[in-house]
Design an enzyme around this catalytic site. Sequence first.
Site, PDB file in Angstrom:
ATOM      1  N   ALA A  35       1.061  -1.348   0.049  1.00  0.00           N
ATOM      2  CA  ALA A  35       0.115   0.050   0.022  1.00  0.00           C
ATOM      3  C   ALA A  35       0.896   1.062   0.120  1.00  0.00           C
ATOM      4  O   ALA A  35       0.475   2.136  -0.848  1.00  0.00           O
ATOM      5  CB  ALA A  35      -0.993  -0.024   1.249  1.00  0.00           C
ATOM      6  N   GLU A 118     -12.555 -16.841 -34.057  1.00  0.00           N
ATOM      7  CA  GLU A 118     -11.344 -15.745 -34.417  1.00  0.00           C
ATOM      8  C   GLU A 118     -10.235 -16.474 -34.861  1.00  0.00           C
ATOM      9  O   GLU A 118      -9.772 -17.685 -34.764  1.00  0.00           O
ATOM     10  CB  GLU A 118     -11.014 -15.263 -33.158  1.00  0.00           C
ATOM     11  CG  GLU A 118     -10.362 -15.849 -31.919  1.00  0.00           C
ATOM     12  CD  GLU A 118     -10.309 -15.330 -30.658  1.00  0.00           C
ATOM     13  OE1 GLU A 118     -11.548 -15.627 -29.916  1.00  0.00           O
ATOM     14  OE2 GLU A 118      -9.477 -15.066 -30.055  1.00  0.00           O
ATOM     15  N   LYS A 120      -6.319 -17.856 -35.116  1.00  0.00           N
ATOM     16  CA  LYS A 120      -5.468 -18.366 -34.285  1.00  0.00           C
ATOM     17  C   LYS A 120      -4.117 -17.912 -34.668  1.00  0.00           C
ATOM     18  O   LYS A 120      -3.579 -18.207 -35.902  1.00  0.00           O
ATOM     19  CB  LYS A 120      -5.414 -19.870 -34.414  1.00  0.00           C
ATOM     20  CG  LYS A 120      -4.323 -20.458 -33.320  1.00  0.00           C
ATOM     21  CD  LYS A 120      -4.524 -21.860 -33.096  1.00  0.00           C
ATOM     22  CE  LYS A 120      -3.747 -22.805 -32.137  1.00  0.00           C
ATOM     23  NZ  LYS A 120      -2.339 -22.477 -32.332  1.00  0.00           N
ATOM     24  N   ARG A 141       4.529 -17.540 -21.518  1.00  0.00           N
ATOM     25  CA  ARG A 141       4.056 -18.819 -20.811  1.00  0.00           C
ATOM     26  C   ARG A 141       4.845 -19.640 -20.405  1.00  0.00           C
ATOM     27  O   ARG A 141       4.324 -20.226 -19.284  1.00  0.00           O
ATOM     28  CB  ARG A 141       3.228 -19.472 -22.349  1.00  0.00           C
ATOM     29  CG  ARG A 141       2.560 -20.666 -21.798  1.00  0.00           C
ATOM     30  CD  ARG A 141       1.690 -21.550 -22.659  1.00  0.00           C
ATOM     31  NE  ARG A 141       2.214 -22.353 -23.591  1.00  0.00           N
ATOM     32  CZ  ARG A 141       1.669 -23.020 -24.380  1.00  0.00           C
ATOM     33  NH1 ARG A 141       0.311 -22.969 -24.435  1.00  0.00           N
ATOM     34  NH2 ARG A 141       2.062 -23.970 -25.102  1.00  0.00           N
ATOM     35  N   LYS A 294     -14.401 -20.647 -29.244  1.00  0.00           N
ATOM     36  CA  LYS A 294     -14.690 -20.622 -27.561  1.00  0.00           C
ATOM     37  C   LYS A 294     -16.047 -20.384 -27.331  1.00  0.00           C
ATOM     38  O   LYS A 294     -16.859 -19.579 -27.942  1.00  0.00           O
ATOM     39  CB  LYS A 294     -14.075 -19.356 -27.191  1.00  0.00           C
ATOM     40  CG  LYS A 294     -12.498 -19.414 -27.373  1.00  0.00           C
ATOM     41  CD  LYS A 294     -11.774 -18.095 -26.979  1.00  0.00           C
ATOM     42  CE  LYS A 294     -10.318 -18.099 -27.334  1.00  0.00           C
ATOM     43  NZ  LYS A 294      -9.706 -16.784 -27.292  1.00  0.00           N
TER      44      LYS A 294
HETATM   45  S1  IVH Z   1      -7.166 -18.920 -26.608  1.00  0.00           S
HETATM   46  C1  IVH Z   1      -6.642 -22.128 -22.775  1.00  0.00           C
HETATM   47  N1  IVH Z   1      -7.373 -17.646 -28.678  1.00  0.00           N
HETATM   48  O1  IVH Z   1      -2.757 -20.648 -29.526  1.00  0.00           O
HETATM   49  C2  IVH Z   1      -5.845 -21.381 -23.945  1.00  0.00           C
HETATM   50  N2  IVH Z   1      -5.241 -18.966 -28.160  1.00  0.00           N
HETATM   51  O2  IVH Z   1      -2.356 -23.864 -29.368  1.00  0.00           O
HETATM   52  C3  IVH Z   1      -6.735 -20.492 -24.571  1.00  0.00           C
HETATM   53  N3  IVH Z   1      -3.377 -18.700 -29.726  1.00  0.00           N
HETATM   54  O3  IVH Z   1      -1.296 -21.339 -26.262  1.00  0.00           O
HETATM   55  C4  IVH Z   1      -6.065 -19.823 -25.901  1.00  0.00           C
HETATM   56  N4  IVH Z   1      -4.284 -17.370 -31.016  1.00  0.00           N
HETATM   57  O4  IVH Z   1      -0.790 -19.188 -27.476  1.00  0.00           O
HETATM   58  C5  IVH Z   1      -6.460 -18.451 -27.810  1.00  0.00           C
HETATM   59  N5  IVH Z   1      -7.033 -16.245 -30.798  1.00  0.00           N
HETATM   60  C6  IVH Z   1      -6.354 -17.217 -29.812  1.00  0.00           C
HETATM   61  C7  IVH Z   1      -5.300 -17.679 -30.146  1.00  0.00           C
HETATM   62  C8  IVH Z   1      -4.669 -18.504 -29.213  1.00  0.00           C
HETATM   63  C9  IVH Z   1      -3.235 -18.019 -30.794  1.00  0.00           C
HETATM   64  C10 IVH Z   1      -2.408 -19.564 -29.288  1.00  0.00           C
HETATM   65  C11 IVH Z   1      -1.994 -19.387 -27.725  1.00  0.00           C
HETATM   66  C12 IVH Z   1      -2.535 -20.805 -27.161  1.00  0.00           C
HETATM   67  C13 IVH Z   1      -2.223 -21.560 -28.436  1.00  0.00           C
HETATM   68  C14 IVH Z   1      -2.787 -23.029 -28.426  1.00  0.00           C
END
Ligand code: IVH
Length: 691
Positions: A35, A118, A120, A141, A294
């Site tokens: 604090a 979305e 990847k 990570r 998701k």
């Molecule tokens: S959501 C619980 N959204 O892909 C994990 N991951 O193969 C939720 N990644 O470790 C991840 N684009 O580094 C998410 N739009 C996206 C992503 C994404 C790339 C990567 C992320 C993850 C890996 C898994």
Amino acid sequence: MSVPEMRLRIRALEEEIARHDEAYHTHDAPVISDADYDALRRELDALYAAHPEAQVADSAHQRVGAKAADGFQKIRHSVRMLSLSNVFDEEDVRAFLERIDHFLGRADSAAPLVFTAEPKIDGLSFSARYEKGALVYVATRGDGEVGEDVTANMCTIADFPRHLRGDQVPEILEVRGEVYMRKDDFLALNKARAASGDAQFANPRNAAAGSLRQLDPAITATRALSYFAYGVGDVRGASIRTQRELVQLLDACGLITNPRMQSVHGAEAMCEYTRALEAERGDLSYDIDGVVYKIDDLALQARLGFVGRAPRFAVAHKFAAEQAETTLLAIDIQVGRTGTLTPVARLSPVNVGGVMVQNATLHNEDEILRKDIRVGDHVIVQRAGDVIPQIVRVDSGKRKPDTVLYDFPQHCPVCGSVAVREEGEAARRCTGGLSCRAQMVQRLKHLVSRSALDIDGLGDKQLESLFDDGIIAAPADIFTLAARDADGLTRLKHREGYGEKSVTNLFAAIENARRVGLRKLIYALGIRHIGEENAKLLAQHFMRWESFHDACVRLAQGDETVRAELEAMDGIGPKIIHSLKECFAHDTQRQMIEALVRVLEVQAENPPQTGGVFAGKTVVFTGTLHHISRAEAKARAEAAGAKVASSVSAKTSLVIAGEDAGSKLSKARALGVETMDEAAFIAQLGEAVHA
Ligand code: IVH
């Protein structure tokens, strides 16, 4: 306050904050309360808000935390960073949706659930923690539980906020996202590197990773990095109900989110989104390797939870691998840590989806025979994400008449020992054991690698030359290097590739690695079939090195009790047991391990988390449950600390009996095991469960 007074106050605050940062981050020894520290920072922030022109170089206002004394600081994630499981076609997507419906106990006729879809991003993930809107740290990570502090590096990205904006800033917000390099920035970087004679990055992803993990943020600042925020870890003080609201919140706070995110429902629409994006893939300014779906409803996300290292509520729909044709120039044989001979294809360099490929794995001798791959052939090469490039097939129409069938070597190309194939094994293995240079060097490389003892400064080339010169002949020698150097016996700083500073850093890294947790040590030994997951199981079971060692030695002597103990362990199969036995039955190998452990400080494994209402209990479900599916019940019980078993025995602590429970319930009663009905079980979980 006059201008000179204001400047004086700023200087005093900067110095005081820098002292506290150092005490906290570098020495782990804070001298004031959080604090009080926050109050100092708030005062400084307020002064800068009123007088932005007064900001000094390397101000605490921008800087977060102090630089680590050596390498990156480690940061334990408050919520684990996981990976995603993959699907590849519409059938897989349907199966994914069915698994979810089944888990949630939803009827076939129920309306399809809403998902977000979305891109990847092909980059590396980060976790950025903000408290009261101010950036606290950014971590990579790492292994999912502990990452590296890359705050200073991340802060070199111009549109990455150090303070969240807007009027919806939550008390705590841990942002998850992906750092990447745009394709044009990648090409420009490689061009500049070629001009200055530096090694090229193979692809934008490697370039992004190499740039973010720079010990010197000044170098990162010269690399053009970008990011997208797509999720959260820990979040407190926000009322969000859906994934879409969450992304809107990130956006409102001033973070960059992906504008291509859409809501979709039903396998058909999900796949349609993916097909459309795949068609556009080449035109995007950044590399993507698929789509992430998701579940939109965050309450459902929470109910679905995780299985292993991946969530049940999300999945990655991977694009098909990219392919190209080239010529096979030669087949080389590499000898691995445990003697496996792996054939590697040397190719005429070819661009596969934006990446230059010149090597591909051929797996093993059967694979070469099955595909009838011959030196000189035209071959189709493919690359899929992180997977090592592979040869899919030969273009046999283009085969020249003078090619010959590939003859797989029957001897180790490195040490000349006979190479044998055990019954049922695909791999041919060198029988030279530790007298084979290749096996020994590979073991040493594995030992110091990032996921094992993580010793920075012993690169492949250096290890090989130190091995060839007899300076590091066995693992324990690494830990006596500094002492021998002090005696003037090794004089590392005069060797190629080393200078005064790099030797000091290396010795510090080695000292750091001397204290090692049991699971890392078991993994680092490089025993066949014992990867990180199995090492963890063994460490959790034996807890202390002495117990593990004692069990292995007894196993090697043919002790049946130890064998039975290992066989009873979940996840440990006959291959692993055989491999442990072989390793410890081999005198040289056992002694080498013992010598290593003598120069280490092995930390006992921490006992598993004992929280949760069912902690330490072995639970059996029986009968029909009406308000929760069996799969969810099992997952929730496990999350609350239970070990779920399928049959009732004296070891069972609790039987949860649904409707029409039969013999298991009677047996439980006969054995005097505690029983509970579905309602009591749900009440114990302490949260509402929806039908
Ligand atoms: S959501 C619980 N959204 O892909 C994990 N991951 O193969 C939720 N990644 O470790 C991840 N684009 O580094 C998410 N739009 C996206 C992503 C994404 C790339 C990567 C992320 C993850 C890996 C898994």
